[in-house]
Enzyme design. Structure first.
Site, mmCIF file in Angstrom:
data_model
loop_
_atom_site.group_PDB
_atom_site.id
_atom_site.type_symbol
_atom_site.label_atom_id
_atom_site.label_comp_id
_atom_site.label_asym_id
_atom_site.label_seq_id
_atom_site.Cartn_x
_atom_site.Cartn_y
_atom_site.Cartn_z
ATOM 1 N N ASP A 93 0.843 -1.198 0.000
ATOM 2 C CA ASP A 93 0.000 0.000 0.000
ATOM 3 C C ASP A 93 0.875 1.244 0.000
ATOM 4 O OD1 ASP A 93 0.761 -0.653 2.744
ATOM 5 O OD2 ASP A 93 -0.513 1.028 3.330
ATOM 6 N N GLU A 155 0.187 -0.745 5.825
ATOM 7 C CA GLU A 155 1.237 -0.187 6.664
ATOM 8 C C GLU A 155 1.135 1.335 6.751
ATOM 9 O OE1 GLU A 155 4.994 1.551 7.933
ATOM 10 O OE2 GLU A 155 4.055 1.806 5.975
#
Length: 453
Positions: A93, A155
């Site tokens: 991500d 994250e």
């Protein structure tokens, strides 16, 4: 199984780099942002794309896992008899792009300029994902260690479900060595191992002085307004030199590195005439001392603001805490400071958003020596330095708790010009190839260490 020499691994990485870069660019084109309010179907696409890359790199057992949040990718390849297992972590991500007008090119259309690849996630952390892929491709069927790949999907949004995932899949993730590819190097041409990271405490404090807004002429001069009250409370967080004034926070010694002030000013983009805050060496202020920032304020905007005393104002704070401190204790200390220093008897309410523990890594032992040798060879004889990082990767503390016997290596692809999280994020392509070489050499050396132990 053929045992590849270091030179054969270097040649294999050079052979694989065009395909690695092409796949990196395909990943960068997927805007996988896990933040609330964004289209999370792109995070799903990103996870599926990573899963396909792992399967194509010879990982037979690959699946998506989640615990209520965004998908992570878990892949496993068993170790040859007597060989160790290495866990390879990265995240797929990315951060939101922010103000697109500040980007010199489309953030999700990678573009090379002067040896750097620009785009959101080129470095943080899709290049980390691809460094793992590159190493696997270099070995092909001759991988000398077992590998577990854990590629997280949220994250940048705080890893909210990561701890549950790690605990649920603890047996599958059990490894002798853990490589977390989400940090950086000291400089272009100078590799580093990250051995300490600050923790994080984020929260909000709101001051309230009135039941409702009142006329600033009728009551001003006797009744405090909330924004001035908030400003005075914010000012209590630092002394005149800019050092943190909250008593009781931990500071620790830092690595014996010199951070040149002119280099730091350029990397930070500081304006002419702006002075540093705080005292002591720069590396101490950045890595091993607490830092407090105000990230935002809720108050009426200037446009259209009435002539009225504001009844309440709210700020978001962020404390980066030094290795050796405790996040909950810091939050309690911060709360006590705010309650003690709020002026004029105003009401103050403090609420917690996030706690993340700092970490210190004992970078000694045969695995770390193998890593240093791998880095030195990949950087043509330049030995890596041990460095701290002012940012936070709180889940490293969870890895340390769950896998206390594993050697944890924190590596990465970033350099001081990467601008991770900001506009015009970029990856130095020459350094990226060295990172890929270093990881392949590391896996080979870890296998040799196990056989000679």
């Amino acid at each position: 199984m053929t045992v590849l020499t270091d030179e054969e691994l270097r040649a294999a990485i050079r052979r694989e780099m065009p395909g690695v870069r092409a796949d990196l660019e395909r990943l960068v084109r997927i805007p996988g942002i896990a933040f609330t309010g964004f289209d999370h179907s792109h995070v799903e696409r990103s996870a599926e794309a990573v899963a396909e890359l792992l399967r194509g790199a010879g990982i037979p057992d690959v699946r998506l896992v989640r615990k209520g949040g965004q998908p992570a990718v878990l892949g496993r390849r068993p170790a040859p008899p007597g060989a160790p297992t290495v866990l390879l972590y990265a995240h797929h991500d990315v951060q939101p792009v922010g103000d697109r007008s500040q980007w010199l090119s489309d953030p999700f259309e990678p573009q090379e300029r002067d040896g750097r690849l620009y785009g959101r996630g080129t470095a943080d952390d899709k290049a980390g994902v691809m460094a793992h892929i590159a190493a696997l491709r270099a070995f092909g069927d001759d991988l000398p260690v077992g590998v577990v790949l854990f590629i997280e999907g949220e994250e940048e949004f705080g890893s909210e479900s990561l701890e549950e995932l790690l605990r649920e899949h603890r047996d599958e993730l059990a490894s002798d060595v853990i490589v977390i590819a989400d940090s950086g190097n000291w400089d272009v041409g100078q590799p580093a191992l990250t051995t300490g990271l600050r923790g994080i405490v984020n929260g909000f404090f709101e001051v309230r002085v009135l039941e409702q807004a009142v006329h600033s002429g009728m009551f001003g001069g006797a009744v405090p307004d909330a924004l001035i009250t908030l400003s005075r409370l914010i000012a209590s967080l630092h002394d005149d030199a800019g050092d943190v004034a909250v008593e009781g926070l931990v500071s620790t010694p830092s690595a014996p590195l010199d951070y040149p002030e002119d280099r730091f000013r350029e990397e930070a983009g500081m304006l002419d005439g702006v002075e540093f805050i705080g005292t002591g060496r720069l590396v101490e202020r950045l890595w091993t001392r607490p830092a407090i920032s105000i990230l935002g304020i809720d108050a009426p905007p200037t446009e259209g603001a009435p002539n009225a005393l504001i009844p309440a104002a709210k700020a978001k704070f962020s404390v980066r805490i030094a290795p050796g401190d405790d996040a909950q204790r810091v939050y309690d200390t911060m709360t006590a400071h705010l309650q003690r220093h709020v002026p004029w008897g105003a009401q103050v309410t403090v609420t917690l958003e996030q706690l993340g523990e700092p970490c210190v890594i004992d970078a000694t032992g045969p695995v770390f020596e193998a890593a240093r040798q791998a880095f030195a060879e990949a950087w043509d004889g330049v030995a890596p330095v041990d460095m701290g990082v002012g940012g936070s990767i709180p889940f490293i503390a969870t890895f340390q708790e769950l896998f206390p016997k594993a050697a944890i290596l924190v590596t990465g692809v970033e350099d001081p010009s990467t601008r991770a999280h900001g506009p015009n994020e970029s990856l130095h392509l020459g350094e990226f190839e060295r990172v890929c070489v270093a990881e392949a050499l590391l896996l080979a050396k870890v296998a040799r260490v196990a056989h000679t132990a």
